[in-house]
Design a protein around this motif. Structure first.
Motif, PDB file in Angstrom:
ATOM      1  N   MET A 155       0.838  -1.204   0.000  1.00 38.05           N
ATOM      2  CA  MET A 155       0.000   0.000   0.000  1.00 38.05           C
ATOM      3  C   MET A 155       0.876   1.258   0.000  1.00 38.05           C
ATOM      4  O   MET A 155       0.628   2.209  -0.750  1.00 38.05           O
ATOM      5  N   ILE A 156       1.928   1.247   0.837  1.00 42.76           N
ATOM      6  CA  ILE A 156       2.829   2.404   0.903  1.00 42.76           C
ATOM      7  C   ILE A 156       3.538   2.593  -0.427  1.00 42.76           C
ATOM      8  O   ILE A 156       3.702   3.720  -0.907  1.00 42.76           O
ATOM      9  N   LEU A 157       3.965   1.492  -1.035  1.00 44.04           N
ATOM     10  CA  LEU A 157       4.643   1.577  -2.332  1.00 44.04           C
ATOM     11  C   LEU A 157       3.716   2.165  -3.389  1.00 44.04           C
ATOM     12  O   LEU A 157       4.132   3.001  -4.204  1.00 44.04           O
ATOM     13  N   GLN A 158       2.450   1.765  -3.364  1.00 42.29           N
ATOM     14  CA  GLN A 158       1.489   2.298  -4.321  1.00 42.29           C
ATOM     15  C   GLN A 158       1.303   3.798  -4.133  1.00 42.29           C
ATOM     16  O   GLN A 158       1.261   4.565  -5.111  1.00 42.29           O
ATOM     17  N   GLU A 159       1.223   4.252  -2.879  1.00 40.59           N
ATOM     18  CA  GLU A 159       1.080   5.683  -2.599  1.00 40.59           C
ATOM     19  C   GLU A 159       2.320   6.444  -3.075  1.00 40.59           C
ATOM     20  O   GLU A 159       2.213   7.560  -3.597  1.00 40.59           O
ATOM     21  N   HIS A 160       3.488   5.837  -2.885  1.00 41.29           N
ATOM     22  CA  HIS A 160       4.733   6.477  -3.320  1.00 41.29           C
ATOM     23  C   HIS A 160       4.752   6.621  -4.840  1.00 41.29           C
ATOM     24  O   HIS A 160       5.158   7.663  -5.369  1.00 41.29           O
ATOM     25  N   ARG A 161       4.308   5.592  -5.536  1.00 42.37           N
ATOM     26  CA  ARG A 161       4.298   5.636  -6.999  1.00 42.37           C
ATOM     27  C   ARG A 161       3.259   6.607  -7.537  1.00 42.37           C
ATOM     28  O   ARG A 161       3.320   7.006  -8.696  1.00 42.37           O
ATOM     29  N   GLN A 162       2.321   6.987  -6.658  1.00 42.91           N
ATOM     30  CA  GLN A 162       1.327   7.980  -7.047  1.00 42.91           C
ATOM     31  C   GLN A 162       1.789   9.401  -6.733  1.00 42.91           C
ATOM     32  O   GLN A 162       1.048  10.354  -6.975  1.00 42.91           O
ATOM     33  N   GLY A 163       3.015   9.514  -6.194  1.00 41.64           N
ATOM     34  CA  GLY A 163       3.582  10.850  -6.012  1.00 41.64           C
ATOM     35  C   GLY A 163       3.976  11.247  -4.615  1.00 41.64           C
ATOM     36  O   GLY A 163       4.662  12.269  -4.424  1.00 41.64           O
ATOM     37  N   ALA A 164       3.583  10.478  -3.597  1.00 44.38           N
ATOM     38  CA  ALA A 164       3.938  10.833  -2.222  1.00 44.38           C
ATOM     39  C   ALA A 164       5.410  10.522  -1.961  1.00 44.38           C
ATOM     40  O   ALA A 164       5.917   9.488  -2.399  1.00 44.38           O
ATOM     41  N   GLY A 202      15.712   7.318  -8.986  1.00 42.91           N
ATOM     42  CA  GLY A 202      14.437   7.957  -8.679  1.00 42.91           C
ATOM     43  C   GLY A 202      13.321   6.965  -8.439  1.00 42.91           C
ATOM     44  O   GLY A 202      12.265   7.334  -7.909  1.00 42.91           O
ATOM     45  N   ASP A 203      13.541   5.683  -8.796  1.00 45.43           N
ATOM     46  CA  ASP A 203      12.519   4.655  -8.601  1.00 45.43           C
ATOM     47  C   ASP A 203      12.731   3.933  -7.273  1.00 45.43           C
ATOM     48  O   ASP A 203      13.823   3.956  -6.695  1.00 45.43           O
ATOM     49  N   THR A 204      11.665   3.285  -6.818  1.00 48.70           N
ATOM     50  CA  THR A 204      11.687   2.557  -5.548  1.00 48.70           C
ATOM     51  C   THR A 204      11.242   1.123  -5.781  1.00 48.70           C
ATOM     52  O   THR A 204      10.325   0.868  -6.565  1.00 48.70           O
ATOM     53  N   ALA A 205      11.894   0.183  -5.095  1.00 50.85           N
ATOM     54  CA  ALA A 205      11.579  -1.234  -5.258  1.00 50.85           C
ATOM     55  C   ALA A 205      11.372  -1.890  -3.899  1.00 50.85           C
ATOM     56  O   ALA A 205      12.010  -1.509  -2.915  1.00 50.85           O
ATOM     57  N   PRO A 206      10.477  -2.876  -3.826  1.00 51.66           N
ATOM     58  CA  PRO A 206      10.255  -3.597  -2.567  1.00 51.66           C
ATOM     59  C   PRO A 206      11.301  -4.693  -2.378  1.00 51.66           C
ATOM     60  O   PRO A 206      11.701  -5.355  -3.329  1.00 51.66           O
ATOM     61  N   VAL A 207      11.724  -4.869  -1.136  1.00 52.42           N
ATOM     62  CA  VAL A 207      12.686  -5.919  -0.794  1.00 52.42           C
ATOM     63  C   VAL A 207      12.145  -6.673   0.410  1.00 52.42           C
ATOM     64  O   VAL A 207      11.824  -6.066   1.432  1.00 52.42           O
ATOM     65  N   GLU A 208      12.013  -7.991   0.273  1.00 50.13           N
ATOM     66  CA  GLU A 208      11.531  -8.823   1.374  1.00 50.13           C
ATOM     67  C   GLU A 208      12.696  -9.579   1.986  1.00 50.13           C
ATOM     68  O   GLU A 208      13.539 -10.128   1.278  1.00 50.13           O
ATOM     69  N   THR A 209      12.776  -9.581   3.321  1.00 52.12           N
ATOM     70  CA  THR A 209      13.838 -10.295   4.029  1.00 52.12           C
ATOM     71  C   THR A 209      13.188 -11.174   5.095  1.00 52.12           C
ATOM     72  O   THR A 209      11.971 -11.116   5.328  1.00 52.12           O
ATOM     73  N   LEU A 210      14.001 -11.969   5.769  1.00 51.79           N
ATOM     74  CA  LEU A 210      13.491 -12.783   6.866  1.00 51.79           C
ATOM     75  C   LEU A 210      12.994 -11.899   8.011  1.00 51.79           C
ATOM     76  O   LEU A 210      12.124 -12.295   8.777  1.00 51.79           O
TER      77      LEU A 210
END
Length: 266
Positions: A155-164, A202-210
């Motif tokens: 959800m946060i990533l989606q908001e960020h990609r929308q400009g936040a 300028g782009d953001t990517a999700p990273v999943e860890t343990l």
């Protein structure tokens, strides 16, 4: 040492749930064994040292007081007391590592020179300016909690990609933001470095860890400066020492687990 060691990607591969649970359980067992051994050896961390580490953490993350930190931790299912315990455990384990493995590790001048000649880049190499939103899982998190945190990250990533901006989102959702500044690509985990090489500035990517989830923003890139052997040698020696100490410690703690006859049945 590696600046970030993570598993890139927003989703785990199919069928990896049991393997992740096995890794989490194995890590928990190793942690328990390490804590017991540190206690047996009388290795302790004072409250003053924990408070100093806490202040350094708040400074790095732009947190002004304990009340703000407590609110941010609460939104991630953690308490300030629990977070201080995590700091204590990590500092204790670092000291145990030094006691168990420090005297057994010898890095010669030839080792340093060989690493510089064969592995250390002679050019400055690529530098990445990284900014991260950290969303850690609470200790002993359930799969339901992991999925809930994953939805929050998406959800946060989606908001960020929308400009936040990440800063605004960190404030809005009560998560921790960390600006690493420029980090040498060679200091990143190789898998993560390869993953980020495909992410535009300028782009953001999700990273999943343990341990949870991170949103990593590649703020920018630049070329690093050339480094002579004399300039790089102290850093290389510390890197090799840490690498060998961690290897020795892992082998030692595994032997402790085997001696305790602990077997994970899944």
């Amino acid at each position: 040492a590696k600046a970030i060691q993570s598993q890139p990607g927003a989703k785990l591969p199919p069928g990896s749930g049991k393997e992740l649970q096995r890794q989490l359980l194995d890590a928990l067992i190793m942690q328990k064994l390490a804590k017991a051994e540190a206690k047996r050896r009388g290795i302790t961390v004072s409250d003053k040292e924990v408070e100093k580490a806490l202040e350094e953490f708040k400074k790095r993350n732009g947190i002004t007081d304990d009340e703000t930190l407590s609110r941010m931790l609460a939104k991630n299912g953690m308490t300030l007391k629990g977070f201080k315990q995590q700091l204590t455990d990590q500092m204790t384990q670092d000291r145990l590592l030094s006691v168990v493995a420090g005297s057994k590790v010898v890095v010669t001048d030839n080792d340093v020179r060989q690493f510089y000649e064969q592995e250390y880049p002679k050019t400055g190499g690529k530098m990445l300016h990284l900014r991260m939103l950290n969303m850690p899982l609470p200790a002993d998190a359930t799969e339901a909690q992991r999925q809930e945190l994953k939805k929050k990250a998406e959800m946060i990533l989606q908001e960020h990609r929308q400009g936040a901006s990440l800063s605004a989102l960190a404030q809005k959702h009560g998560v921790m933001i960390q600006d690493l500044g420029f980090v040498a690509e060679r200091d990143l985990d190789p898998e993560l470095a390869q993953f980020l090489s495909n992410i535009k500035s300028g782009d953001t990517a999700p990273v999943e860890t343990l341990e949870g989830f991170r949103l990593v923003e590649v703020v920018g890139r630049q070329e690093g400066r050339n480094r002579s052997f004399e300039d790089a040698a102290p850093e290389i020696r510390a890197l090799l020492q840490r690498r060998e100490m961690e290897k020795t410690f892992h082998e030692w703690i595994k032997s402790q687990k085997d001696r305790a006859h602990i077997k994970i049945m899944m």
